[in-house]
Write a protein that holds these residues in place. Structure first.
Motif, short mmCIF file in Angstrom:
data_model
loop_
_atom_site.label_atom_id
_atom_site.label_comp_id
_atom_site.label_asym_id
_atom_site.label_seq_id
_atom_site.Cartn_x
_atom_site.Cartn_y
_atom_site.Cartn_z
N GLN A 1 -24.79 -15.64 -10.82
CA GLN A 1 -24.54 -16.50 -9.66
C GLN A 1 -25.85 -16.83 -8.95
OE1 GLN A 1 -21.59 -17.77 -9.22
NE2 GLN A 1 -22.25 -18.98 -7.47
N LYS A 2 -26.74 -15.84 -8.84
CA LYS A 2 -28.04 -16.09 -8.22
C LYS A 2 -28.86 -17.07 -9.04
CE LYS A 2 -28.53 -11.73 -5.77
NZ LYS A 2 -29.34 -10.51 -5.60
N LEU A 3 -28.82 -16.92 -10.36
CA LEU A 3 -29.58 -17.81 -11.24
C LEU A 3 -29.03 -19.23 -11.17
CD1 LEU A 3 -31.95 -17.77 -13.13
CD2 LEU A 3 -30.42 -17.19 -14.99
N LYS A 4 -27.71 -19.36 -11.10
CA LYS A 4 -27.10 -20.69 -10.95
C LYS A 4 -27.52 -21.33 -9.64
CE LYS A 4 -22.92 -19.92 -13.67
NZ LYS A 4 -21.45 -19.84 -13.64
N THR A 5 -27.56 -20.54 -8.59
CA THR A 5 -27.97 -21.05 -7.28
C THR A 5 -29.42 -21.50 -7.31
OG1 THR A 5 -26.42 -19.51 -6.23
CG2 THR A 5 -28.12 -20.49 -4.83
N ILE A 6 -30.27 -20.73 -7.96
CA ILE A 6 -31.69 -21.09 -8.07
C ILE A 6 -31.85 -22.38 -8.86
CG2 ILE A 6 -33.89 -20.38 -9.10
CD1 ILE A 6 -33.15 -17.50 -8.31
N ILE A 7 -31.10 -22.53 -9.95
CA ILE A 7 -31.18 -23.75 -10.76
C ILE A 7 -30.75 -24.96 -9.94
CG2 ILE A 7 -30.17 -24.96 -12.73
CD1 ILE A 7 -30.14 -22.26 -14.19
N ILE A 8 -29.68 -24.84 -9.18
CA ILE A 8 -29.20 -25.96 -8.36
C ILE A 8 -30.20 -26.30 -7.26
CG2 ILE A 8 -27.40 -26.64 -6.73
CD1 ILE A 8 -25.43 -25.10 -8.55
N ILE A 9 -30.81 -25.29 -6.67
CA ILE A 9 -31.82 -25.54 -5.63
C ILE A 9 -33.03 -26.24 -6.23
CG2 ILE A 9 -33.47 -24.40 -4.09
CD1 ILE A 9 -31.25 -22.37 -3.47
N ILE A 10 -33.47 -25.80 -7.39
CA ILE A 10 -34.61 -26.44 -8.06
C ILE A 10 -34.28 -27.89 -8.40
CG2 ILE A 10 -35.99 -26.43 -10.18
CD1 ILE A 10 -35.94 -23.36 -10.02
N MET A 11 -33.07 -28.13 -8.89
CA MET A 11 -32.66 -29.49 -9.20
C MET A 11 -32.69 -30.37 -7.95
SD MET A 11 -29.51 -28.80 -11.84
CE MET A 11 -28.78 -30.39 -11.55
N SER A 12 -32.18 -29.86 -6.85
CA SER A 12 -32.16 -30.66 -5.62
C SER A 12 -33.56 -30.92 -5.08
CB SER A 12 -31.28 -30.00 -4.57
OG SER A 12 -31.81 -28.75 -4.21
N VAL A 13 -34.45 -29.94 -5.22
CA VAL A 13 -35.84 -30.13 -4.77
C VAL A 13 -36.53 -31.19 -5.63
CG1 VAL A 13 -38.11 -29.02 -4.68
CG2 VAL A 13 -36.11 -27.87 -3.73
N ILE A 14 -36.33 -31.14 -6.93
CA ILE A 14 -36.95 -32.13 -7.82
C ILE A 14 -36.41 -33.53 -7.53
CG2 ILE A 14 -37.18 -32.87 -10.22
CD1 ILE A 14 -37.31 -29.91 -10.99
N ILE A 15 -35.10 -33.64 -7.31
CA ILE A 15 -34.53 -34.95 -7.00
C ILE A 15 -35.06 -35.46 -5.65
CG2 ILE A 15 -32.36 -36.12 -6.42
CD1 ILE A 15 -31.05 -34.43 -8.63
N SER A 16 -35.25 -34.57 -4.70
CA SER A 16 -35.82 -34.97 -3.41
C SER A 16 -37.26 -35.44 -3.59
CB SER A 16 -35.79 -33.81 -2.42
OG SER A 16 -34.48 -33.41 -2.18
N LEU A 17 -38.03 -34.76 -4.43
CA LEU A 17 -39.40 -35.18 -4.70
C LEU A 17 -39.43 -36.54 -5.39
CD1 LEU A 17 -41.05 -31.82 -5.83
CD2 LEU A 17 -41.39 -33.06 -3.68
N ILE A 18 -38.49 -36.80 -6.28
CA ILE A 18 -38.41 -38.11 -6.94
C ILE A 18 -38.12 -39.19 -5.91
CG2 ILE A 18 -37.04 -39.51 -8.55
CD1 ILE A 18 -36.71 -36.94 -10.24
N ALA A 19 -37.22 -38.91 -4.97
CA ALA A 19 -36.91 -39.90 -3.93
C ALA A 19 -38.12 -40.17 -3.03
CB ALA A 19 -35.73 -39.40 -3.09
N ILE A 20 -38.83 -39.12 -2.65
CA ILE A 20 -40.02 -39.31 -1.82
C ILE A 20 -41.07 -40.09 -2.58
CG2 ILE A 20 -41.95 -38.07 -0.74
CD1 ILE A 20 -39.89 -35.84 -0.07
N TYR A 21 -41.28 -39.77 -3.85
CA TYR A 21 -42.24 -40.50 -4.68
C TYR A 21 -41.85 -41.97 -4.77
CZ TYR A 21 -44.64 -42.18 -8.83
OH TYR A 21 -45.37 -42.93 -9.70
N SER A 22 -40.56 -42.26 -4.91
CA SER A 22 -40.12 -43.65 -5.01
C SER A 22 -40.39 -44.40 -3.72
CB SER A 22 -38.63 -43.71 -5.34
OG SER A 22 -38.39 -43.12 -6.59
N PHE A 23 -40.08 -43.78 -2.58
CA PHE A 23 -40.36 -44.43 -1.30
C PHE A 23 -41.85 -44.69 -1.11
CE2 PHE A 23 -36.20 -42.62 0.19
CZ PHE A 23 -35.58 -43.85 0.32
#
Length: 76
Positions: A3-25
Motif C-alpha cells: 500500500q505504501k509503494l502504491k501510494t509512492i507510485i501515485i504521488i510520483i505520477m502526480s508530481v511528474i504530471i504537474s511538472l509536465i503542466a508547468i513545463y507546458s505553460f
C-alpha cells in the motif's frame, strides 16, 4: 508495504504530471514572446500535443507498475 509503494507510485505520477503542466505553460509563454502570427498557433498546438503524449506515457507506465503490484485473484 504494498500500500505504501502504491501510494509512492501515485504521488510520483502526480508530481511528474504537474511538472509536465508547468513545463507546458512555460513553453507557451516563451513561445508567445518569441513567435507571432499563425506560427504561434502551430507552436502552441505542438506543445499541447507533446504534453498530452508525455502525460499519457506517465499514466501508462505508472498503470503498468500498479497493475504488476495488484493482488492476483485465487483460482476457483
Amino acid at each position: 508495504m504494498k500500500q505504501k509503494l502504491k501510494t509512492i507510485i501515485i504521488i510520483i505520477m502526480s508530481v511528474i504530471i504537474s511538472l509536465i503542466a508547468i513545463y507546458s505553460f512555460l513553453s507557451v509563454s516563451s513561445a508567445i514572446e518569441q513567435v507571432h502570427g499563425s506560427d504561434l498557433m502551430w507552436r502552441c498546438f505542438a506543445i499541447w500535443i507533446r504534453s498530452i503524449v508525455l502525460t499519457q506515457a506517465v499514466l501508462v507506465v505508472g498503470g503498468l507498475f500498479l497493475f504488476m503490484m495488484r493482488k492476483p485473484k485465487g483460482i476457483i
